[in-house]
Design a protein around this motif. Structure first.
Motif, PDB file in Angstrom:
ATOM      1  N   GLN A  56     -10.389   3.845   6.181  1.00 31.22           N
ATOM      2  CA  GLN A  56     -10.189   5.414   7.078  1.00 31.22           C
ATOM      3  C   GLN A  56      -8.851   5.299   6.874  1.00 31.22           C
ATOM      4  O   GLN A  56      -7.978   4.675   7.669  1.00 31.22           O
ATOM      5  CB  GLN A  56     -10.685   4.600   7.716  1.00 31.22           C
ATOM      6  CG  GLN A  56     -10.973   5.883   9.180  1.00 31.22           C
ATOM      7  CD  GLN A  56     -11.716   6.054  10.391  1.00 31.22           C
ATOM      8  OE1 GLN A  56     -12.426   4.363  11.091  1.00 31.22           O
ATOM      9  NE2 GLN A  56     -11.812   6.297  11.054  1.00 31.22           N
ATOM     10  N   TRP A  57      -8.504   6.438   6.566  1.00 28.67           N
ATOM     11  CA  TRP A  57      -6.903   7.124   6.479  1.00 28.67           C
ATOM     12  C   TRP A  57      -6.531   7.280   8.217  1.00 28.67           C
ATOM     13  O   TRP A  57      -7.220   7.305   9.134  1.00 28.67           O
ATOM     14  CB  TRP A  57      -6.960   9.003   6.538  1.00 28.67           C
ATOM     15  CG  TRP A  57      -5.131   8.701   5.939  1.00 28.67           C
ATOM     16  CD1 TRP A  57      -5.447   9.938   6.774  1.00 28.67           C
ATOM     17  CD2 TRP A  57      -4.167   8.247   5.651  1.00 28.67           C
ATOM     18  NE1 TRP A  57      -3.726  10.234   6.101  1.00 28.67           N
ATOM     19  CE2 TRP A  57      -3.371   9.039   6.161  1.00 28.67           C
ATOM     20  CE3 TRP A  57      -4.504   7.303   4.553  1.00 28.67           C
ATOM     21  CZ2 TRP A  57      -1.962   8.941   5.261  1.00 28.67           C
ATOM     22  CZ3 TRP A  57      -2.746   6.546   4.349  1.00 28.67           C
ATOM     23  CH2 TRP A  57      -1.991   7.603   4.325  1.00 28.67           C
ATOM     24  N   ILE A  58      -5.414   5.993   8.915  1.00 29.92           N
ATOM     25  CA  ILE A  58      -5.232   6.480   9.789  1.00 29.92           C
ATOM     26  C   ILE A  58      -2.811   6.699   9.708  1.00 29.92           C
ATOM     27  O   ILE A  58      -2.462   6.320  10.491  1.00 29.92           O
ATOM     28  CB  ILE A  58      -5.063   4.791  10.161  1.00 29.92           C
ATOM     29  CG1 ILE A  58      -4.401   3.661  10.052  1.00 29.92           C
ATOM     30  CG2 ILE A  58      -6.254   4.449  10.790  1.00 29.92           C
ATOM     31  CD1 ILE A  58      -4.603   2.580  10.147  1.00 29.92           C
ATOM     32  N   ASP A  59      -3.256   7.472   8.779  1.00 25.00           N
ATOM     33  CA  ASP A  59      -1.672   8.146   8.785  1.00 25.00           C
ATOM     34  C   ASP A  59      -1.070   6.730   8.497  1.00 25.00           C
ATOM     35  O   ASP A  59       0.433   7.027   9.379  1.00 25.00           O
ATOM     36  CB  ASP A  59      -1.513   9.320   9.978  1.00 25.00           C
ATOM     37  CG  ASP A  59      -1.680  10.621  10.319  1.00 25.00           C
ATOM     38  OD1 ASP A  59      -2.441  11.086   8.825  1.00 25.00           O
ATOM     39  OD2 ASP A  59      -1.319  11.048  11.136  1.00 25.00           O
ATOM     40  N   ASP A  60      -0.907   6.483   7.630  1.00 24.76           N
ATOM     41  CA  ASP A  60      -0.350   5.203   7.594  1.00 24.76           C
ATOM     42  C   ASP A  60      -0.159   4.571   6.021  1.00 24.76           C
ATOM     43  O   ASP A  60      -1.510   4.040   5.244  1.00 24.76           O
ATOM     44  CB  ASP A  60      -0.384   4.337   8.332  1.00 24.76           C
ATOM     45  CG  ASP A  60       0.783   2.590   8.503  1.00 24.76           C
ATOM     46  OD1 ASP A  60       0.928   2.433   7.439  1.00 24.76           O
ATOM     47  OD2 ASP A  60       0.537   2.016   9.111  1.00 24.76           O
ATOM     48  N   PHE A  61      -0.090   4.792   5.055  1.00 27.57           N
ATOM     49  CA  PHE A  61       0.564   4.313   3.714  1.00 27.57           C
ATOM     50  C   PHE A  61       0.700   2.428   3.870  1.00 27.57           C
ATOM     51  O   PHE A  61      -0.371   2.500   2.995  1.00 27.57           O
ATOM     52  CB  PHE A  61       1.550   5.054   3.891  1.00 27.57           C
ATOM     53  CG  PHE A  61       1.570   6.612   2.299  1.00 27.57           C
ATOM     54  CD1 PHE A  61       0.978   6.941   1.024  1.00 27.57           C
ATOM     55  CD2 PHE A  61       1.697   8.003   3.302  1.00 27.57           C
ATOM     56  CE1 PHE A  61      -0.393   7.948   1.370  1.00 27.57           C
ATOM     57  CE2 PHE A  61       1.753   8.941   3.233  1.00 27.57           C
ATOM     58  CZ  PHE A  61       0.695   9.284   1.979  1.00 27.57           C
ATOM     59  N   SER A  62       1.694   2.057   4.097  1.00 25.82           N
ATOM     60  CA  SER A  62       1.951   0.995   4.503  1.00 25.82           C
ATOM     61  C   SER A  62       0.378   0.093   4.520  1.00 25.82           C
ATOM     62  O   SER A  62      -0.026  -0.596   3.782  1.00 25.82           O
ATOM     63  CB  SER A  62       2.589   0.549   5.765  1.00 25.82           C
ATOM     64  OG  SER A  62       4.101   0.864   5.039  1.00 25.82           O
ATOM     65  N   ALA A  63      -0.500   0.589   5.824  1.00 26.21           N
ATOM     66  CA  ALA A  63      -1.379  -0.704   5.722  1.00 26.21           C
ATOM     67  C   ALA A  63      -2.920  -0.410   4.677  1.00 26.21           C
ATOM     68  O   ALA A  63      -3.212  -0.929   4.253  1.00 26.21           O
ATOM     69  CB  ALA A  63      -2.679   0.588   6.709  1.00 26.21           C
ATOM     70  N   ALA A  64      -2.347   1.176   4.023  1.00 20.95           N
ATOM     71  CA  ALA A  64      -3.490   1.507   2.890  1.00 20.95           C
ATOM     72  C   ALA A  64      -3.115   0.326   1.893  1.00 20.95           C
ATOM     73  O   ALA A  64      -3.783  -0.256   0.965  1.00 20.95           O
ATOM     74  CB  ALA A  64      -3.795   3.007   2.253  1.00 20.95           C
ATOM     75  N   ARG A  65      -1.666   0.903   1.621  1.00 19.48           N
ATOM     76  CA  ARG A  65      -1.246  -0.127   0.577  1.00 19.48           C
ATOM     77  C   ARG A  65      -2.147  -1.945   0.283  1.00 19.48           C
ATOM     78  O   ARG A  65      -1.946  -2.520  -0.557  1.00 19.48           O
ATOM     79  CB  ARG A  65       0.237  -0.142   0.587  1.00 19.48           C
ATOM     80  CG  ARG A  65       0.253   1.396  -0.679  1.00 19.48           C
ATOM     81  CD  ARG A  65       1.340   1.624  -1.842  1.00 19.48           C
ATOM     82  NE  ARG A  65       2.107   2.696  -1.757  1.00 19.48           N
ATOM     83  CZ  ARG A  65       1.589   3.640  -2.443  1.00 19.48           C
ATOM     84  NH1 ARG A  65       0.559   2.812  -4.003  1.00 19.48           N
ATOM     85  NH2 ARG A  65       1.763   4.370  -3.388  1.00 19.48           N
ATOM     86  N   ASN A  66      -1.853  -2.407   1.928  1.00 20.97           N
ATOM     87  CA  ASN A  66      -1.088  -3.759   2.541  1.00 20.97           C
ATOM     88  C   ASN A  66      -2.990  -4.137   1.915  1.00 20.97           C
ATOM     89  O   ASN A  66      -3.277  -5.380   1.873  1.00 20.97           O
ATOM     90  CB  ASN A  66      -0.885  -3.663   3.635  1.00 20.97           C
ATOM     91  CG  ASN A  66      -0.164  -4.079   3.815  1.00 20.97           C
ATOM     92  OD1 ASN A  66       0.971  -4.155   2.846  1.00 20.97           O
ATOM     93  ND2 ASN A  66       0.440  -4.186   5.347  1.00 20.97           N
ATOM     94  N   PHE A  67      -3.869  -3.467   2.222  1.00 19.21           N
ATOM     95  CA  PHE A  67      -5.503  -2.949   1.948  1.00 19.21           C
ATOM     96  C   PHE A  67      -5.287  -3.207   0.504  1.00 19.21           C
ATOM     97  O   PHE A  67      -6.389  -4.242   0.416  1.00 19.21           O
ATOM     98  CB  PHE A  67      -6.494  -1.699   2.781  1.00 19.21           C
ATOM     99  CG  PHE A  67      -7.862  -2.909   2.679  1.00 19.21           C
ATOM    100  CD1 PHE A  67      -8.641  -3.130   3.283  1.00 19.21           C
ATOM    101  CD2 PHE A  67      -8.126  -1.476   1.312  1.00 19.21           C
ATOM    102  CE1 PHE A  67      -9.541  -2.985   3.063  1.00 19.21           C
ATOM    103  CE2 PHE A  67      -9.640  -1.012   1.308  1.00 19.21           C
ATOM    104  CZ  PHE A  67     -10.700  -2.504   1.217  1.00 19.21           C
ATOM    105  N   ALA A  68      -5.598  -2.355   0.001  1.00 26.13           N
ATOM    106  CA  ALA A  68      -5.134  -2.041  -1.906  1.00 26.13           C
ATOM    107  C   ALA A  68      -4.463  -3.617  -2.753  1.00 26.13           C
ATOM    108  O   ALA A  68      -5.316  -4.406  -2.874  1.00 26.13           O
ATOM    109  CB  ALA A  68      -5.018  -1.535  -1.647  1.00 26.13           C
TER     110      ALA A  68
END
Length: 348
Positions: A56-68
């Protein structure tokens, strides 16, 4: 050594196949994290991997990359964007790199090459960290223009990544910058600098105006000289665009104590005086811009400054007679020719 190809994507159907076709065969695992695609992105990705996850997009690229990154299992992780790819020569370089890599190396940097118009680069190519040793447990920082610290052992490789975006994403980035500021009341020093650079190079007058609402508060706080200059240059550009002479004076006068003001501030003064019909003063500041160092936009010390000199001397030629007019015309033609032949540096 094994390699995971790791990507975060959203609505990338026009470029994803090109990326995956060039890089996926070189890797042992492909991990795709989708942040809300409404096109055929996930269907295209499924032709290359079954490891596709929703985030789920939360305006945070770092959060998405850390999950990936958390979904990867190989020795190294190659972090790719959908609008990049490797040509045949660099596929070979990539293979050779993986075969020969010293296990002590924790980050490998690669040349990030943009043959077309750049959104934030000030050269055709720059080194960027792209390959990461997984078990070091890297953490991405900052909600936009995310980065991984390069404190560990870093190797600068000869691999060249072609980056050919379909479009710029500045409006998205500006929205994230604004949301972070309104949530936290500040940005990190790095994000102030990135925000200023994107605004100065690519912002519309309205986007610049909104950014300046943030920068006016920021310049009253504690800030290093370079970042302060960048914010003041954007504020000066906003004042110029709005024909706000008192504002122009206010923001540029803050730099009187700086021994060598950046090219961007000098360029804004040149544009201001040119628009005011003060062509001698304009030429002086365009010349200063060409001789100083840019902090945000290499064009400010290059073709933009040179073309400003050409335009200023052309106007002075029109306003004078005889030999003086001829001299100004020769200068105008000379600087226009230099502007036409100017090229962005290959790498800084």
């Amino acid at each position: 050594m094994t390699v995971s190809l790791c990507m975060i994507v959203k609505n990338e159907e026009k470029v994803l196949k090109r990326c995956l076709s060039s890089i996926a065969p070189l890797c042992d695992e492909v991990v795709i994290v989708d942040t809300g695609s409404t096109d055929s992105t996930k269907s295209i990705a499924s032709n290359y991997t079954n490891k596709i996850y929703d985030f789920q997009w939360i305006d945070d690229f770092s959060a998405a990359r850390n999950f990936a990154f958390s979904k990867c299992s190989c020795d190294y992780i190659y972090s790719a964007d959908a609008d990049e790819y490797l040509d045949e020569e660099n596929k070979i370089r990539f293979k050779n790199l993986i075969k020969a890599i010293d296990p002590a190396i924790e980050i490998v940097q690669m040349h990030y090459y943009e043959p077309g118009i750049s959104d934030v680069l000030n050269s055709k190519s720059e080194y960027r960290p792209k390959l990461f040793k997984r078990l070091r447990t890297f953490r991405w920082i900052d909600p936009v223009h995310e980065t991984v610290s390069t404190d560990p052992l870093v190797f600068d490789s000869d691999v060249v990544i072609n980056h050919e975006p379909e479009k710029f994403h500045t409006a998205r980035d500006f929205s994230i910058f604004e949301n972070i500021y309104h949530r936290d009341g500040k940005l990190s020093r790095r994000l102030y600098a990135m925000y200023a650079r994107e605004l100065y190079k690519n912002g519309t007058p309205e986007q610049i105006r909104r950014g300046c609402d943030i920068f006016r508060d920021a310049i009253s706080g504690d800030m290093d000289v370079d970042t302060l200059q960048m914010l003041l240059a954007v504020l000066a550009k906003d004042a110029r665009l709005n024909k706000n002479a008192p504002g122009m004076l206010l923001y540029t006068s803050r730099l009187l104590a700086v021994p060598e003001p950046c090219s961007e501030v000098c360029l804004e003064l040149g544009e201001f005086f040119y628009d005011s019909g003060e062509y001698n003063d304009a030429a002086l500041w365009y010349l200063n811009a060409s001789q100083q160092q840019p902090l945000m936009d290499v064009h400010a010390a290059g073709d933009a400054a040179l073309r400003g000199l050409g335009r200023s001397y052309a106007k002075l030629s029109e306003q004078t007679d005889g030999e003086e007019s001829d001299r100004y015309r020769d200068l105008a033609e000379d600087y226009e020719a230099k502007a036409d032949s100017w090229e962005m540096p290959e790498e800084i």
